[in-house]
Design a protein around this motif. Structure first.
Motif, short mmCIF file in Angstrom:
data_model
loop_
_atom_site.label_atom_id
_atom_site.label_comp_id
_atom_site.label_asym_id
_atom_site.label_seq_id
_atom_site.Cartn_x
_atom_site.Cartn_y
_atom_site.Cartn_z
N GLU A 170 0.80 -1.19 -0.08
CA GLU A 170 -0.09 0.17 -0.05
C GLU A 170 0.96 1.30 -0.06
N ILE A 171 1.80 1.23 0.56
CA ILE A 171 2.90 2.35 0.90
C ILE A 171 3.20 2.61 -0.77
N LEU A 172 3.90 1.67 -1.21
CA LEU A 172 4.45 1.66 -2.72
C LEU A 172 3.10 2.45 -3.59
N ARG A 173 2.13 1.92 -3.42
CA ARG A 173 0.83 2.30 -4.53
C ARG A 173 0.83 4.13 -4.10
N GLU A 174 0.89 4.35 -2.78
CA GLU A 174 0.57 5.64 -2.39
C GLU A 174 1.68 6.51 -2.81
N ILE A 175 2.74 6.22 -2.72
CA ILE A 175 4.05 6.97 -3.16
C ILE A 175 4.06 7.24 -4.87
N VAL A 176 3.51 6.36 -5.55
CA VAL A 176 3.26 6.55 -6.87
C VAL A 176 1.99 7.46 -7.15
N LYS A 177 1.02 7.48 -6.13
CA LYS A 177 -0.03 8.06 -6.46
C LYS A 177 0.13 9.68 -5.95
N ARG A 178 0.62 9.86 -4.67
CA ARG A 178 0.60 11.05 -3.94
C ARG A 178 1.89 12.01 -4.14
N VAL A 179 3.16 11.09 -4.37
CA VAL A 179 4.14 11.90 -4.63
C VAL A 179 4.22 12.71 -5.96
N PRO A 180 4.41 13.96 -6.06
CA PRO A 180 4.63 14.68 -7.74
C PRO A 180 5.78 13.94 -8.45
N ALA A 181 5.39 13.94 -9.66
CA ALA A 181 6.81 13.79 -10.41
C ALA A 181 7.58 15.07 -10.25
N PRO A 182 9.05 14.96 -10.52
CA PRO A 182 9.78 15.96 -10.72
C PRO A 182 9.64 17.13 -11.41
N LYS A 183 9.63 18.34 -11.01
CA LYS A 183 9.20 19.42 -12.17
C LYS A 183 10.64 19.68 -12.91
N GLY A 184 10.54 20.15 -14.11
CA GLY A 184 11.76 20.52 -14.86
C GLY A 184 11.64 19.87 -16.12
N SER A 185 12.44 20.31 -17.10
CA SER A 185 12.55 19.98 -18.57
C SER A 185 13.81 19.42 -19.05
N PRO A 186 13.69 18.31 -19.65
CA PRO A 186 14.95 17.88 -20.03
C PRO A 186 15.63 18.72 -21.19
N ASP A 187 14.83 19.49 -21.91
CA ASP A 187 15.36 20.49 -22.90
C ASP A 187 16.00 21.84 -22.45
N GLU A 188 16.07 22.08 -21.42
CA GLU A 188 16.54 23.27 -20.62
C GLU A 188 18.03 23.04 -20.66
N PRO A 189 18.80 24.16 -20.33
CA PRO A 189 20.11 24.13 -19.94
C PRO A 189 20.40 23.18 -18.87
#
Length: 595
Positions: A170-189
């Protein structure tokens, strides 16, 4: 990027962070059965012996949910207040935090301070109630405390037992659900934050980074923004149980960069790495400099090892950025370093690591805090050790650092804890009942009073149930005197301390008694004296080892014996003028444990 989750585990000491990390690694099959051992991420001998986490450890897990593959970067953090800087660095590299709370003990001081640190960085908090398999667990009461503290819904609190593995899925499911993905862009410097580094004698310095923006490929030319040095990224990769090389790592990843840096001064924790050709506009902010709380001198036992000691401390500083040091010298011990630590446990661990990892034999002086001295001319001087204090006739006042201390304990120990804090010149500021039998006491007290043995005494008074946390407030005027220890009239500057006038007589007397036990007997009398300025406040004498020179005179005239004894007396007197007294290392340490 939307498949990456970066999170850390924060909690008070012994609430089960490392065990929870073990279960997460097992469930995601990150470690094989062959490699498995309890507290797998605590890879330092010292951590395993003492059962505490000293270093934050980062590791990447792969987890599949609903046919989608996610990359979870987990950082396990220490729980002890002395290693809170490790926690702050880990939090800077994450978007979410698992707040682990022991269901048998409830919320404790370090839980609160780590939580506030995570909230300051806008992390998504997932509260977890651990140790639910224990018969003494009290989930309903602890859930009330969590709801009060975090302000979350009651249903949002996850129940688990890291020991048995219950609730881990359940902890693993909640991590995927609640923790936001990193913000940022691979195309920036490229913008990568160094949150830790280690020294490898074959490959140079390995920097652990979190990539905020951009991507980096193997062989790229990169630049360290603060120091301005440029290097080739010889190897890059992600952090599994061992380092795992990759051809490219991009925004949101937590990984490592090896670029053949050999000089430890060139890599700073909190620095930003960017490309030489297309650099980022500005460095990443949000990394506060560490404020050392306790200062002590570290000197090599053999004066020739000074240079080796410097190199060892520099390498150790790479791995533990909260250690600060500047060179200093002492009349008794020669050349060494004035080191700043976050607390006494931190100091003890650094000493152990110097011994184990670098084979350095060192002497540590009496720890103290830094004071501000104001002279009659109106100058302000920072005093890090007692020998730097201006003469009494030029001194107008001394100010010492004060802290705001929070103690959370059971109500039955309140009286004895108040007595302890008041003995240590503390002033009770506030008393709040968190639940029916848990109290939070707030004190204002001088930092110098908690440097020695405060934490040990607090633990023994409360049978281990009091948790202690403090933060630094201001400097206030103090009635302090410099207490010197003289051996045969010569001052041993490594044993000098700045101490509150009311405690000086008692401390001086106890110190003389202790040194009398520890200093080996010589061929001459050794006078041990404690002095404030020119005034001697206590004295003990280590008696001389005498040879029985009258053994050959059996019977006969007393004047023959008298003559031999007088001759011996003259020899002893002459010996005392030229003889010097060796102070054993145990004597420096014993001062810390006078009680």
């Amino acid at each position: 990027m939307d498949k990456i989750r970066n999170f850390c585990i924060i909690a008070h000491i012994d609430h089960g962070k490392s065990t929870l990390a073990d279960r997460l690694l097992e469930t995601t099959n990150t470690i094989s059965e062959r490699d498995y051992q309890a507290q797998i991420l605590d890879d330092m001998d010292l951590e395993r012996e003492r059962g505490i986490t000293i270093k934050s450890h980062a590791i990447q897990m792969e987890y599949t949910q609903d046919g989608q593959k996610y990359f979870l970067n987990l950082i396990d953090t220490p729980g002890h207040v002395d290693f809170s800087y490790e926690v702050s660095r880990s939090i800077a590299a994450c978007e979410g935090a698992l707040l682990v709370i022991d269901a048998t003990q409830g919320i404790q001081a370090q839980t609160i301070s780590n939580l506030y640190m995570a909230i300051d960085h806008n992390l998504e908090i997932i509260p977890i109630l651990n140790k639910m398999d224990m018969p003494s667990a009290m989930p309903e009461e602890v859930k009330d405390q969590i709801v009060d503290l975090v302000g979350c819904r009651r249903e949002a609190i996850l129940e688990a037992s890291a020991k048995t593995g219950a609730g881990i899925d359940e902890i693993l499911r909640e991590i995927v659900k609640r923790v936001p993905a990193p913000k940022g862009s691979p195309d920036e410097p490229l913008q990568a934050l160094i949150f830790d580094s280690i020294f490898n004698s074959f490959r140079g310095i390995i920097a652990y980074v979190k990539i905020i923006n951009g991507t980096v490929r193997k062989g790229d030319k990169v630049k360290f923004v603060n120091t301005g040095h440029e290097y080739n990224a010889e190897e890059i990769g992600v952090l599994k149980l061992k380092l795992e090389p990759r051809e490219v790592i991009g925004a949101g990843d937590v990984g490592y960069i090896i670029s053949g840096v050999k000089a430890s001064a060139e890599v700073k924790v909190g620095d930003t790495i960017t490309h030489v050709k297309n650099p980022c506009e500005k460095a990443i902010s949000g990394f506060e400099d560490v404020k050392p709380m306790v200062f002590a001198g570290i000197y090599p036992v053999d004066a020739d090892d000074y240079e080796d000691l410097r190199i060892s401390i520099e390498k150790l500083q790479l791995n533990d950025a909260s250690l600060t040091f500047i060179p200093e010298s002492s009349a008794a011990l020669g050349f060494g370093f004035r080191c700043g630590f976050l607390g006494l446990l931190h100091m003890e661990i650094i000493q152990e690591r110097l011994d184990r990892e670098f084979n350095m034999d060192v002497i540590t002086t009496v720890p103290n805090v830094s004071f501000k001295a104001y002279t009659t001319k109106g100058e302000e001087i920072d005093v890090h050790n007692p020998s730097g204090l201006p003469p009494v006739n030029h001194l107008e006042r001394i100010e010492e650092p004060y802290i705001h201390a929070q103690v959370i304990t059971l109500s039955e120990y309140v009286g004895s804890i108040m007595n302890l804090c008041i003995d240590k010149r503390g002033v009770l500021k506030n008393q709040v009942y968190l639940t029916r039998d848990r109290v939070e006491l707030s004190f204002e007290m001088p930092l110098a009073e908690i440097v020695f043995d405060f934490y040990d005494k607090l633990k023994s008074i409360s049978k281990g149930y009091a948790s202690f946390d403090y933060y630094y407030t201001t400097y206030q005027k103090a009635d302090l005197v410099r207490l010197d220890i003289l051996l045969n009239g010569e001052m041993v500057d490594a044993l000098s301390t700045l101490i509150f006038r009311g405690h000086a007589y008692d401390f001086g007397r106890r110190m003389c008694e202790k040194l009398k036990e520890l200093i080996p007997r010589q061929q001459f009398d050794i006078a041990i004296q404690a002095a404030i300025g020119a005034k001697i406040i206590s004295r003990e004498t280590v008696k001389a080892v005498r040879k029985d020179v009258t053994a050959k005179c059996y019977g006969g005239d007393i004047t023959r014996k008298r003559k031999l004894l007088e001759k011996q007396k003259k020899g002893k007197k002459r010996m005392r003028q030229v003889g010097n007294v060796e102070v054993p290392q145990t004597a420096f340490l014993a001062v810390l444990k006078l009680d």
